[in-house]
Design a protein around this motif. Structure first.
Motif, mmCIF file in Angstrom:
data_model
loop_
_atom_site.group_PDB
_atom_site.id
_atom_site.type_symbol
_atom_site.label_atom_id
_atom_site.label_comp_id
_atom_site.label_asym_id
_atom_site.label_seq_id
_atom_site.Cartn_x
_atom_site.Cartn_y
_atom_site.Cartn_z
ATOM 1 N N GLY A 53 28.014 35.232 40.579
ATOM 2 C CA GLY A 53 27.894 34.456 41.809
ATOM 3 C C GLY A 53 29.182 33.839 42.297
ATOM 4 N N SER A 54 30.301 34.069 41.600
ATOM 5 C CA SER A 54 31.569 33.448 42.001
ATOM 6 C C SER A 54 32.308 34.245 43.069
ATOM 7 N N GLY A 55 31.823 35.426 43.408
ATOM 8 C CA GLY A 55 32.411 36.179 44.523
ATOM 9 C C GLY A 55 33.390 37.255 44.130
ATOM 10 N N LYS A 56 33.347 37.723 42.881
ATOM 11 C CA LYS A 56 34.280 38.778 42.458
ATOM 12 C C LYS A 56 34.085 40.056 43.265
ATOM 13 N N THR A 57 32.822 40.471 43.423
ATOM 14 C CA THR A 57 32.549 41.725 44.135
ATOM 15 C C THR A 57 32.914 41.618 45.603
ATOM 16 N N MET A 58 32.659 40.460 46.220
ATOM 17 C CA MET A 58 33.020 40.265 47.621
ATOM 18 C C MET A 58 34.541 40.370 47.796
ATOM 19 N N LEU A 59 35.293 39.787 46.866
ATOM 20 C CA LEU A 59 36.749 39.855 46.924
ATOM 21 C C LEU A 59 37.223 41.293 46.744
ATOM 22 N N LEU A 60 36.643 42.006 45.787
ATOM 23 C CA LEU A 60 37.002 43.405 45.562
ATOM 24 C C LEU A 60 36.759 44.226 46.830
ATOM 25 N N ALA A 61 35.603 44.005 47.466
ATOM 26 C CA ALA A 61 35.253 44.766 48.666
ATOM 27 C C ALA A 61 36.233 44.499 49.800
ATOM 28 N N GLU A 62 36.649 43.248 49.983
ATOM 29 C CA GLU A 62 37.583 42.921 51.063
ATOM 30 C C GLU A 62 38.970 43.501 50.787
ATOM 31 N N PHE A 197 41.282 49.351 40.664
ATOM 32 C CA PHE A 197 40.410 48.186 40.541
ATOM 33 C C PHE A 197 39.325 48.550 39.531
ATOM 34 N N VAL A 198 39.096 47.711 38.538
ATOM 35 C CA VAL A 198 38.090 47.992 37.513
ATOM 36 C C VAL A 198 37.070 46.859 37.499
ATOM 37 N N ASP A 199 35.843 47.169 37.922
ATOM 38 C CA ASP A 199 34.760 46.192 37.877
ATOM 39 C C ASP A 199 34.131 46.203 36.489
ATOM 40 N N GLU A 200 33.417 45.125 36.153
ATOM 41 C CA GLU A 200 32.761 44.989 34.837
ATOM 42 C C GLU A 200 33.756 45.248 33.703
ATOM 43 N N SER A 201 34.958 44.700 33.847
ATOM 44 C CA SER A 201 36.008 44.992 32.868
ATOM 45 C C SER A 201 35.790 44.285 31.536
ATOM 46 N N SER A 202 34.801 43.400 31.451
ATOM 47 C CA SER A 202 34.471 42.810 30.146
ATOM 48 C C SER A 202 33.972 43.875 29.177
ATOM 49 N N MET A 203 33.565 45.046 29.708
ATOM 50 C CA MET A 203 33.050 46.127 28.864
ATOM 51 C C MET A 203 34.156 47.045 28.343
ATOM 52 N N LEU A 204 35.373 46.911 28.853
ATOM 53 C CA LEU A 204 36.448 47.824 28.455
ATOM 54 C C LEU A 204 36.840 47.616 26.992
ATOM 55 N N ASP A 205 37.048 48.735 26.288
ATOM 56 C CA ASP A 205 37.634 48.621 24.962
ATOM 57 C C ASP A 205 39.136 48.915 25.058
ATOM 58 N N GLU A 206 39.841 48.756 23.939
ATOM 59 C CA GLU A 206 41.303 48.882 23.961
ATOM 60 C C GLU A 206 41.749 50.283 24.386
ATOM 61 N N ARG A 207 41.053 51.305 23.912
ATOM 62 C CA ARG A 207 41.459 52.673 24.246
ATOM 63 C C ARG A 207 41.331 52.934 25.741
ATOM 64 N N LEU A 221 41.782 43.940 37.059
ATOM 65 C CA LEU A 221 40.509 43.887 36.333
ATOM 66 C C LEU A 221 39.626 42.797 36.926
ATOM 67 N N PHE A 222 38.365 43.108 37.171
ATOM 68 C CA PHE A 222 37.388 42.127 37.646
ATOM 69 C C PHE A 222 36.352 41.964 36.549
ATOM 70 N N GLY A 223 36.207 40.757 36.013
ATOM 71 C CA GLY A 223 35.309 40.605 34.870
ATOM 72 C C GLY A 223 34.717 39.219 34.748
ATOM 73 N N ASP A 224 33.690 39.143 33.936
ATOM 74 C CA ASP A 224 32.953 37.903 33.692
ATOM 75 C C ASP A 224 33.227 37.449 32.264
ATOM 76 N N PRO A 225 33.920 36.328 32.079
ATOM 77 C CA PRO A 225 34.287 35.889 30.727
ATOM 78 C C PRO A 225 33.107 35.404 29.901
ATOM 79 N N ALA A 226 31.934 35.205 30.530
ATOM 80 C CA ALA A 226 30.779 34.701 29.793
ATOM 81 C C ALA A 226 29.936 35.816 29.202
ATOM 82 N N GLN A 227 30.289 37.072 29.484
ATOM 83 C CA GLN A 227 29.509 38.176 28.951
ATOM 84 C C GLN A 227 29.881 38.459 27.494
#
Length: 512
Positions: A53-62, A197-207, A221-227
């Motif tokens: 709800g903080s607006g990450k996707t809206m910012l990415l879209a703009e 641009f990488v959405d849901e980047s909390s899912m990325l592993d090192e490789r 990277l666009f990500g949610d630190p609480a995930q």
């Protein structure tokens, strides 16, 4: 700096300015809509982090709109035309098909990371159509192409589709052409792109992160630190290691989300003094006031066919899957059309690397959600619908495993010698649900209670809170908080009517 017409919050405006400055340093001027050649050897990694709800996707879209308006070429992963020396490029990525499809529904042409790592090789005749649709070639005459049955009317349909959805495979499918005809193979990307641009980047592993850094000199990277962090990374996400000046934090929850009881619950978890019983009391209170939150005494089997129950414990997952199959009267020796599956990977030897790439590029990557449509026309094949894929229906060599409570070895009702492997998808762990969203989500609360009683923490946060946050934010319109270990029987039999669309048969026999 002139911002887009959309009204940003202060933290969004600051993040937009910081990102625009980074892009300007890379030769892309969003304010003036001008491009300059990319600077050799220049690299930059930035992260935009914020809770739901903080607006990450809206910012990415703009940012996408600004880059496109400046003349940057968007690379979709389904077709890449002739490379120009002066071109600047953007790719918008997500770790899963489902996460990419969520962005596409919002008008952002996202694709999976895999589809950028590997690019399709088109048949030369079909490539002429692709070049015309992409604006880099002239319109071909149907009669001059060596494509049986193709008409100028079909080309008109392809063009009309492409004007609405910028997908070459989708446009060719609208013309009645099959992916197995025009895509002849896949190759590893040899040349880098510009901006990623990488959405849901909390899912990325090192490789994955290192692969992306090799391809994109400018990576955001666009990500949610609480995930939940990827398994094996000790609760740490790839953007956690960036210097503070490299992370742009969005704090404000926007007006359009302030009356959302689901997000209210998610953000209540930030209260350090909130215990599990207090949280359940809050869920009950929200359920009394708003029908978007449901205090449920049992799991609804009817919802599980398209939206899995989210659990913490693997044993709970297996029990719920068995209960789902029993409720629908599914026989032990076969699957019913409409049963949900989760891709668990590809079982192929190294000599079949090309076939593995083909399967993965068409959406059968680990974690992909799939609906079983029925037996294929060849032995060992299954007809499948890949949720979120741009061409969702295909036929592939499949190994399908059904786990049973208190049995070590799964039952295998459908077995090819080699190919894509699947587990049942009526229930999934909250870890595997990351990156996905569904209209309605059922969260199995007894499992979160068990996590709370365990006293476990991840990166200093009680594990049950991280699990609850991820599970709750998977729901788009309605959250069911299931408090009893019971199953409500379905009101109707399983169906695939909602998925009806001609399948694209693929020659993916892994045994050849």
């Amino acid at each position: 700096m002139q911002l887009p017409a959309l009204t940003f919050s202060d933290d969004q405006a600051e993040a937009y300015d910081r990102l625009a400055a980074a892009l300007l340093g890379a030769g892309i001027d969003l304010a003036e809509g001008a491009l300059a050649p990319a600077a050799e050897g220049r690299t930059s990694v930035l992260a935009v982090v914020g809770k739901a709800g903080s607006g990450k996707t809206m910012l990415l879209a703009e940012l996408y709109k600004g880059l496109k308006a400046a003349g940057v070429e968007v690379i979709s992963g389904d077709y890449e035309g002739r490379k120009r020396k002066d071109r600047r490029t953007l790719a918008i990525l997500a770790p899963t098909n489902k996460a990419a499809s969520v962005l596409r529904l919002r008008g952002v042409p996202a694709t999976t990371i895999h589809r950028i790592l590997y690019t399709p090789v088109y048949d030369p005749e079909y490539e002429k159509i692709a070049e015309w649709l992409a604006g880099t070639g002239t319109r071909p005459v149907a009669g001059n192409l060596a494509i049986a049955g193709l008409t100028d009317l079909a080309l008109d349909r392809a063009h009309a589709f492409y004007q609405q959805v910028a997908s070459i495979p989708g446009a060719l499918a609208a013309a009645g052409l099959k992916g197995s005809d025009f895509i002849k193979g896949w190759k590893r990307r040899e040349e880098p792109l510009d901006v990623g641009f990488v959405d849901e980047s909390s899912m990325l592993d090192e490789r994955q992160f290192e692969d992306l850094r090799e391809i994109f000199p400018t990576l955001v990277l666009f990500g949610d630190p609480a995930q939940l962090a990827p398994v094996g990374q000790s609760g740490e996400m790839v953007f956690d290691r960036l210097a503070e000046g490299r992370k742009l934090i969005l704090h404000r929850i926007h007006r359009q989300t302030q009356d959302n009881p689901i997000l209210d619950l998610a953000h209540a978890l930030a209260d350090e003094g909130l215990g599990f019983e207090d949280f359940e009391a809050l869920v009950r209170e929200k359920a009394r006031a708003d029908d978007r939150v449901v205090w449920a005494e049992r799991v609804e089997a009817g919802l599980m066919a398209r939206s899995p129950v989210l659990v913490w414990r693997n044993a709970t997952r297996v029990r719920l899957i068995q209960a789902f199959r029993n409720a629908y009267g599914a026989p032990e020796d076969r699957l019913l059309p409409g049963e949900p599956l989760i891709c668990d990977g590809i079982e192929l030897p190294l000599k079949h690397r090309k076939k593995r790439i083909d399967l993965e590029a068409r959406g059968l990557i680990k974690g992909a959600q799939v609906i079983y449509l029925g037996e294929g026309t060849r032995e060992g094949f299954a007809r499948l619908h890949v949720i979120g894929a741009e061409e969702p229906q295909l036929s592939a060599a499949s190994i399908i495993k059904i786990e049973k409570p208190e049995e070590e070895e799964p039952f295998i009702p459908h077995a090819a010698r080699m190919g894509a492997t699947f587990l049942h998808g009526a229930a999934v762990t909250i870890h595997k649900a990351q990156g996905s969203q569904w209209e309605e989500v059922q969260v199995f609360a007894p499992d979160l209670s068990a996590a709370a009683w365990s006293g476990r923490s991840e990166a200093g946060v009680p594990l049950w809170k991280r699990l609850a946050y991820v599970a709750i934010t998977r729901a788009q319109t309605r959250l069911y908080w299931v408090v009893r270990n019971r199953l409500a029987r379905p009101q109707a039999p399983l169906s695939i009517e909602d998925l009806k669309r001609p399948a694209a048969p693929l020659a993916l026999d892994a045994g050849e």
